[in-house]
Design a protein around this motif. Structure first.
Motif, PDB file in Angstrom:
ATOM      1  N   ASP A   1       1.381  -6.495 -12.591  1.00  0.00           N
ATOM      2  CA  ASP A   1       0.073  -7.134 -12.781  1.00  0.00           C
ATOM      3  C   ASP A   1      -0.807  -6.945 -11.550  1.00  0.00           C
ATOM      4  OD1 ASP A   1       0.929  -7.986 -15.266  1.00  0.00           O
ATOM      5  OD2 ASP A   1       1.389 -10.026 -14.618  1.00  0.00           O
ATOM      6  N   ALA A   2      -0.204  -7.037 -10.365  1.00  0.00           N
ATOM      7  CA  ALA A   2      -0.970  -6.838  -9.136  1.00  0.00           C
ATOM      8  C   ALA A   2      -1.504  -5.416  -9.052  1.00  0.00           C
ATOM      9  CB  ALA A   2      -0.098  -7.156  -7.920  1.00  0.00           C
ATOM     10  N   ALA A   3      -0.694  -4.452  -9.454  1.00  0.00           N
ATOM     11  CA  ALA A   3      -1.142  -3.051  -9.424  1.00  0.00           C
ATOM     12  C   ALA A   3      -2.293  -2.815 -10.380  1.00  0.00           C
ATOM     13  CB  ALA A   3       0.026  -2.132  -9.766  1.00  0.00           C
ATOM     14  N   ALA A   4      -2.331  -3.567 -11.475  1.00  0.00           N
ATOM     15  CA  ALA A   4      -3.395  -3.395 -12.464  1.00  0.00           C
ATOM     16  C   ALA A   4      -4.725  -3.971 -11.992  1.00  0.00           C
ATOM     17  CB  ALA A   4      -2.991  -4.046 -13.780  1.00  0.00           C
ATOM     18  N   THR A   5      -4.680  -4.936 -11.082  1.00  0.00           N
ATOM     19  CA  THR A   5      -5.904  -5.645 -10.689  1.00  0.00           C
ATOM     20  C   THR A   5      -6.319  -5.408  -9.244  1.00  0.00           C
ATOM     21  OG1 THR A   5      -4.592  -7.617 -10.142  1.00  0.00           O
ATOM     22  CG2 THR A   5      -5.496  -7.470 -12.375  1.00  0.00           C
ATOM     23  N   ASP A   6      -5.436  -4.852  -8.429  1.00  0.00           N
ATOM     24  CA  ASP A   6      -5.707  -4.660  -7.006  1.00  0.00           C
ATOM     25  C   ASP A   6      -5.460  -3.199  -6.644  1.00  0.00           C
ATOM     26  OD1 ASP A   6      -5.884  -4.618  -4.258  1.00  0.00           O
ATOM     27  OD2 ASP A   6      -4.549  -6.331  -3.937  1.00  0.00           O
ATOM     28  N   ALA A   7      -6.529  -2.484  -6.324  1.00  0.00           N
ATOM     29  CA  ALA A   7      -6.407  -1.049  -6.023  1.00  0.00           C
ATOM     30  C   ALA A   7      -5.596  -0.790  -4.767  1.00  0.00           C
ATOM     31  CB  ALA A   7      -7.796  -0.430  -5.882  1.00  0.00           C
ATOM     32  N   ASN A   8      -5.365  -1.802  -3.941  1.00  0.00           N
ATOM     33  CA  ASN A   8      -4.560  -1.629  -2.732  1.00  0.00           C
ATOM     34  C   ASN A   8      -3.063  -1.614  -3.013  1.00  0.00           C
ATOM     35  OD1 ASN A   8      -6.721  -1.533  -0.815  1.00  0.00           O
ATOM     36  ND2 ASN A   8      -6.977  -3.748  -1.064  1.00  0.00           N
ATOM     37  N   VAL A   9      -2.668  -2.017  -4.208  1.00  0.00           N
ATOM     38  CA  VAL A   9      -1.246  -1.984  -4.573  1.00  0.00           C
ATOM     39  C   VAL A   9      -0.928  -0.580  -5.083  1.00  0.00           C
ATOM     40  CG1 VAL A   9       0.564  -2.932  -6.030  1.00  0.00           C
ATOM     41  CG2 VAL A   9      -1.198  -4.438  -5.091  1.00  0.00           C
ATOM     42  N   LYS A  10      -0.282   0.193  -4.228  1.00  0.00           N
ATOM     43  CA  LYS A  10       0.018   1.590  -4.537  1.00  0.00           C
ATOM     44  C   LYS A  10       1.518   1.851  -4.671  1.00  0.00           C
ATOM     45  CE  LYS A  10      -4.241   3.162  -4.261  1.00  0.00           C
ATOM     46  NZ  LYS A  10      -4.926   3.669  -5.475  1.00  0.00           N
ATOM     47  N   TYR A  11       2.340   0.879  -4.250  1.00  0.00           N
ATOM     48  CA  TYR A  11       3.788   1.134  -4.218  1.00  0.00           C
ATOM     49  C   TYR A  11       4.526  -0.149  -4.595  1.00  0.00           C
ATOM     50  CZ  TYR A  11       7.748   4.047  -2.798  1.00  0.00           C
ATOM     51  OH  TYR A  11       8.871   4.838  -2.799  1.00  0.00           O
TER      52      TYR A  11
ATOM     53  N   THR B   1       3.177   3.952  -7.517  1.00  0.00           N
ATOM     54  CA  THR B   1       4.544   4.461  -7.632  1.00  0.00           C
ATOM     55  C   THR B   1       5.482   3.292  -7.887  1.00  0.00           C
ATOM     56  OG1 THR B   1       4.151   6.356  -6.180  1.00  0.00           O
ATOM     57  CG2 THR B   1       6.425   5.607  -6.395  1.00  0.00           C
ATOM     58  N   LEU B   2       6.358   3.465  -8.865  1.00  0.00           N
ATOM     59  CA  LEU B   2       7.429   2.503  -9.118  1.00  0.00           C
ATOM     60  C   LEU B   2       8.728   3.127  -8.628  1.00  0.00           C
ATOM     61  CD1 LEU B   2       8.574  -0.112 -10.339  1.00  0.00           C
ATOM     62  CD2 LEU B   2       8.754   1.104 -12.523  1.00  0.00           C
ATOM     63  N   ASP B   3       9.286   2.551  -7.562  1.00  0.00           N
ATOM     64  CA  ASP B   3      10.513   3.058  -6.956  1.00  0.00           C
ATOM     65  C   ASP B   3      11.666   2.168  -7.420  1.00  0.00           C
ATOM     66  OD1 ASP B   3      12.603   3.863  -5.298  1.00  0.00           O
ATOM     67  OD2 ASP B   3      11.298   4.144  -3.559  1.00  0.00           O
ATOM     68  N   LEU B   4      12.609   2.753  -8.137  1.00  0.00           N
ATOM     69  CA  LEU B   4      13.731   1.970  -8.662  1.00  0.00           C
ATOM     70  C   LEU B   4      14.667   1.504  -7.547  1.00  0.00           C
ATOM     71  CD1 LEU B   4      14.496   4.075 -11.855  1.00  0.00           C
ATOM     72  CD2 LEU B   4      13.215   1.936 -11.709  1.00  0.00           C
ATOM     73  N   GLY B   5      14.625   2.148  -6.410  1.00  0.00           N
ATOM     74  CA  GLY B   5      15.360   1.678  -5.237  1.00  0.00           C
ATOM     75  C   GLY B   5      16.861   1.598  -5.410  1.00  0.00           C
ATOM     76  N   GLY B   6      17.414   2.398  -6.325  1.00  0.00           N
ATOM     77  CA  GLY B   6      18.853   2.381  -6.556  1.00  0.00           C
ATOM     78  C   GLY B   6      19.323   1.302  -7.513  1.00  0.00           C
ATOM     79  N   PHE B   7      18.375   0.556  -8.100  1.00  0.00           N
ATOM     80  CA  PHE B   7      18.740  -0.549  -8.988  1.00  0.00           C
ATOM     81  C   PHE B   7      18.502  -0.183 -10.448  1.00  0.00           C
ATOM     82  CE2 PHE B   7      17.794  -2.670  -4.935  1.00  0.00           C
ATOM     83  CZ  PHE B   7      18.981  -3.378  -4.765  1.00  0.00           C
TER      84      PHE B   7
ATOM     85  N   THR C   1       0.813  -1.221   0.000  1.00  0.00           N
ATOM     86  CA  THR C   1       0.000   0.000   0.000  1.00  0.00           C
ATOM     87  C   THR C   1       0.846   1.271   0.000  1.00  0.00           C
ATOM     88  OG1 THR C   1      -0.159  -0.125   2.404  1.00  0.00           O
ATOM     89  CG2 THR C   1      -1.957  -1.106   1.126  1.00  0.00           C
ATOM     90  N   ASP C   2       2.067   1.200   0.547  1.00  0.00           N
ATOM     91  CA  ASP C   2       2.960   2.345   0.554  1.00  0.00           C
ATOM     92  C   ASP C   2       4.387   1.844   0.786  1.00  0.00           C
ATOM     93  OD1 ASP C   2       3.449   2.192   3.456  1.00  0.00           O
ATOM     94  OD2 ASP C   2       1.413   2.970   3.657  1.00  0.00           O
ATOM     95  N   LYS C   3       5.328   2.776   0.806  1.00  0.00           N
ATOM     96  CA  LYS C   3       6.737   2.400   0.913  1.00  0.00           C
ATOM     97  C   LYS C   3       7.035   1.617   2.187  1.00  0.00           C
ATOM     98  CE  LYS C   3      11.370   4.416   1.078  1.00  0.00           C
ATOM     99  NZ  LYS C   3      12.164   5.653   1.200  1.00  0.00           N
TER     100      LYS C   3
END
Length: 201
Positions: A25-35, A57-63, A9-11
């Motif tokens: 895919d999870a973000a596309a089908t589940d509104a609770n996937v926010k991060y 949000t897609l966080d590259l996390g330094g990678f 849901t968040d960071k």
């Protein structure tokens, strides 16, 4: 790590893990996937990563996420997409011929951080859609042709654009550079073949 990404849901609340495509895919089908947080360097050798919907949000996390194919992240959607790309740890990148491409339904994209490095474009928005937008507030966008090609309403208030032909190919929609700290340093091709610098009040 054996897994590529964590999501939730968040960071601070990342409760699932797996491949980066599974996260998208999870973000596309589940509104609770926010991060979504990238958890290791990735080299994609077969196809790209596909976004078909979601607000996250897609966080590259330094990678670094690199594709040997044309598109690294391919937004080809019937459902709306609201995507923020950031890099909270620094040093993260999307690399490919075109690191981020959109074509299809409405997509509102914000680039807040990270490096997008393309052999052609860093960002290619290859359609006109009045419900779509591109906002750049940070990051580094590098393209051996253009840093950005856009057909949608585009606002650039930060970040670094580096294109070989020119920085930004503006094909349709509105273009607002007034909030950028150095708008006159952004070169713009307005579609007539005449490179120019454009500043909107």
């Amino acid at each position: 790590r054996s897994y590529q990404a964590e999501w939730g849901t968040d960071k601070d609340t990342l409760t699932a893990w797996g491949s980066l495509q599974e996260a998208l895919d999870a973000a596309a089908t589940d509104a609770n996937v926010k991060y979504i947080m990238v958890m290791r360097d990735l080299l994609i050798v077969d196809g790209g990563l596909y976004v078909t919907g979601g607000s996250f949000t897609l966080d590259l996390g330094g990678f670094t996420v690199e594709s040997e194919n044309y598109y690294t992240i391919d937004i080809n959607n019937a459902n709306p997409v609201n995507l923020i790309i950031t890099d909270t740890k620094g040093g993260g990148a999307l690399i490919g011929s075109v690191p981020l491409k959109t074509w299809g339904g409405p997509a509102n994209i914000t680039i807040a951080g990270g490096t997008l490095q393309g052999e052609n474009h860093a960002i290619l928005i290859d359609f006109k859609n009045d419900a779509s937008s591109l906002t750049v507030t940070g990051g580094v966008l590098q393209g051996e042709m253009y840093a950005i090609t856009t057909y949608v309403n585009t606002t650039i208030t930060g970040g670094i654009l580096q294109g070989t032909a020119c920085d930004l190919a503006w094909r349709d929609g509105t273009l607002d550079l007034a909030g950028h700290p150095n708008p006159v340093g952004i070169t713009v091709d307005n579609g007539t073949g005449l490179e120019q610098t454009l500043v909107l009040a």
